[in-house]
Write a protein that holds these residues in place. Structure first.
Motif, PDB file in Angstrom:
ATOM      1  N   ARG A 107       9.873  29.361  38.011  1.00 23.60           N
ATOM      2  CA  ARG A 107      10.966  30.228  38.500  1.00 23.60           C
ATOM      3  C   ARG A 107      10.415  31.531  39.065  1.00 23.60           C
ATOM      4  N   SER A 108       9.424  32.092  38.382  1.00 23.41           N
ATOM      5  CA  SER A 108       8.830  33.342  38.881  1.00 23.41           C
ATOM      6  C   SER A 108       8.181  33.129  40.244  1.00 23.41           C
ATOM      7  N   LEU A 109       7.514  32.002  40.399  1.00 24.03           N
ATOM      8  CA  LEU A 109       6.885  31.682  41.692  1.00 24.03           C
ATOM      9  C   LEU A 109       7.940  31.582  42.787  1.00 24.03           C
ATOM     10  N   VAL A 110       9.045  30.932  42.458  1.00 22.13           N
ATOM     11  CA  VAL A 110      10.127  30.778  43.437  1.00 22.13           C
ATOM     12  C   VAL A 110      10.677  32.150  43.810  1.00 22.13           C
ATOM     13  N   ALA A 111      10.834  33.004  42.781  1.00 25.89           N
ATOM     14  CA  ALA A 111      11.341  34.355  43.040  1.00 25.89           C
ATOM     15  C   ALA A 111      10.380  35.149  43.932  1.00 25.89           C
ATOM     16  N   LEU A 112       9.098  34.806  43.865  1.00 22.74           N
ATOM     17  CA  LEU A 112       8.105  35.476  44.714  1.00 22.74           C
ATOM     18  C   LEU A 112       8.041  34.867  46.118  1.00 22.74           C
ATOM     19  N   GLY A 113       8.882  33.877  46.366  1.00 28.98           N
ATOM     20  CA  GLY A 113       8.970  33.343  47.718  1.00 28.98           C
ATOM     21  C   GLY A 113       8.296  32.000  47.939  1.00 28.98           C
ATOM     22  N   CYS A 114       7.726  31.401  46.895  1.00 29.54           N
ATOM     23  CA  CYS A 114       7.133  30.075  47.055  1.00 29.54           C
ATOM     24  C   CYS A 114       8.247  29.033  47.141  1.00 29.54           C
ATOM     25  N   ARG A 115       8.321  28.357  48.243  1.00 24.93           N
ATOM     26  CA  ARG A 115       9.368  27.345  48.431  1.00 24.93           C
ATOM     27  C   ARG A 115       8.798  25.934  48.459  1.00 24.93           C
TER      28      ARG A 115
END
Ligand SMILES: *Cc1c(COP(=O)(O)O)cnc(C)c1O
Length: 235
Positions: free
Chosen positions: A46-54
């Motif tokens: 989730r943190s990665l996604v929040a950092l923009g990793c899609r």
């Protein structure tokens, strides 16, 4: 705290990708980062996604199903990067945007028929066992050449390129030779490929060798552990 570390790691990987792309006469945007999440629990994903990793990758279908379910509703492109058993095709296809690890004609046929049921055309990469290592999955370079026509006849499969893994971790010269070989195989296949097959993508390079892979033409790198340095990774 660990989100800060994650952000640092991610920006370091992005800048190394950009520098390697420039060395190969390309732009950062020409190389896609697939963040491999197999080592980390869902909170870190989730943190990665929040950092923009899609673009996220998993090597085990079951883990991909679970994480995709937890993140349902997010705009994520899932990449399956590990071996896919034929009995897991049906459940996996609706969740993934690209299957990197198509390692046999039998698997491709199973994907084709499941995709037909879904009325979808599934983008795939052909995994090539460049080093011909018996412990590794993938078509041999000869097989991929001789079976290309049969693959092209599968109407619900869209081949977009090739994928490989370097044979030995830590040997960058060897990795470079193998990545160059994958690129050369791609060039040979391009001459013979029917119009239904495009070979623009080269998925190669992991934490230890993605910069070398980009210098040799990678368009997709699959990076896991480099993103999670200094972070608890118990799953
Ligand atoms: C685990 C894995 C990766 C990522 O490996 P790291 O070295 O942790 O970056 C890439 N590709 C495949 C096929 C993998 O299984």
């Amino acid at each position: 705290m660990s989100d800060l570390r994650l952000a640092d790691n991610l920006s370091l990987v992005h800048s190394r990708i950009a520098a390697a792309a420039q060395r190969s006469g390309r732009q950062a945007a020409d190389v896609k980062l697939v963040a491999v999440t197999k080592y980390v629990p869902i909170g870190t994903v989730r943190s990665l996604v929040a950092l923009g990793c899609r673009d996220l990758g998993e090597s085990r279908p079951q883990a991909l199903w679970d994480k995709a379910a937890s993140l349902a509703g997010e705009e994520i492109q899932w990449h399956l990067i590990g071996h896919l058993q034929r009995n897991k095709v049906e459940r996996t296809l609706p969740l993934v945007s690209l299957v990197h690890s198509c390692d046999s004609l039998r698997l491709l046929r199973a994907i084709d028929s499941a995709a037909a049921q879904l009325k979808r055309i599934v983008p795939v990469l052909i995994e090539v066992n460049v080093s011909q290592d018996e412990t590794k999955h993938g078509f041999s370079p000869e097989e991929v050449e001789s079976q290309l026509e049969s693959i092209a006849k599968l109407p619900h499969i869209a081949v977009r390129g090739l994928m490989c893994m370097a044979s030995r971790e830590g040997d960058l010269d060897q990795a470079r030779r193998e990545f160059a070989q994958l690129r050369e195989i791609r060039e040979r296949l391009r001459v013979a490929a029917p119009p239904s097959i495009t070979l623009d993508e080269l998925s190669m390079g992991m934490s230890g060798d993605y910069e070398v892979a980009i210098e040799e033409g990678a368009t997709i790198v699959r990076v896991g552990s480099a993103l999670f340095e200094g972070i608890e990774t118990q799953a």
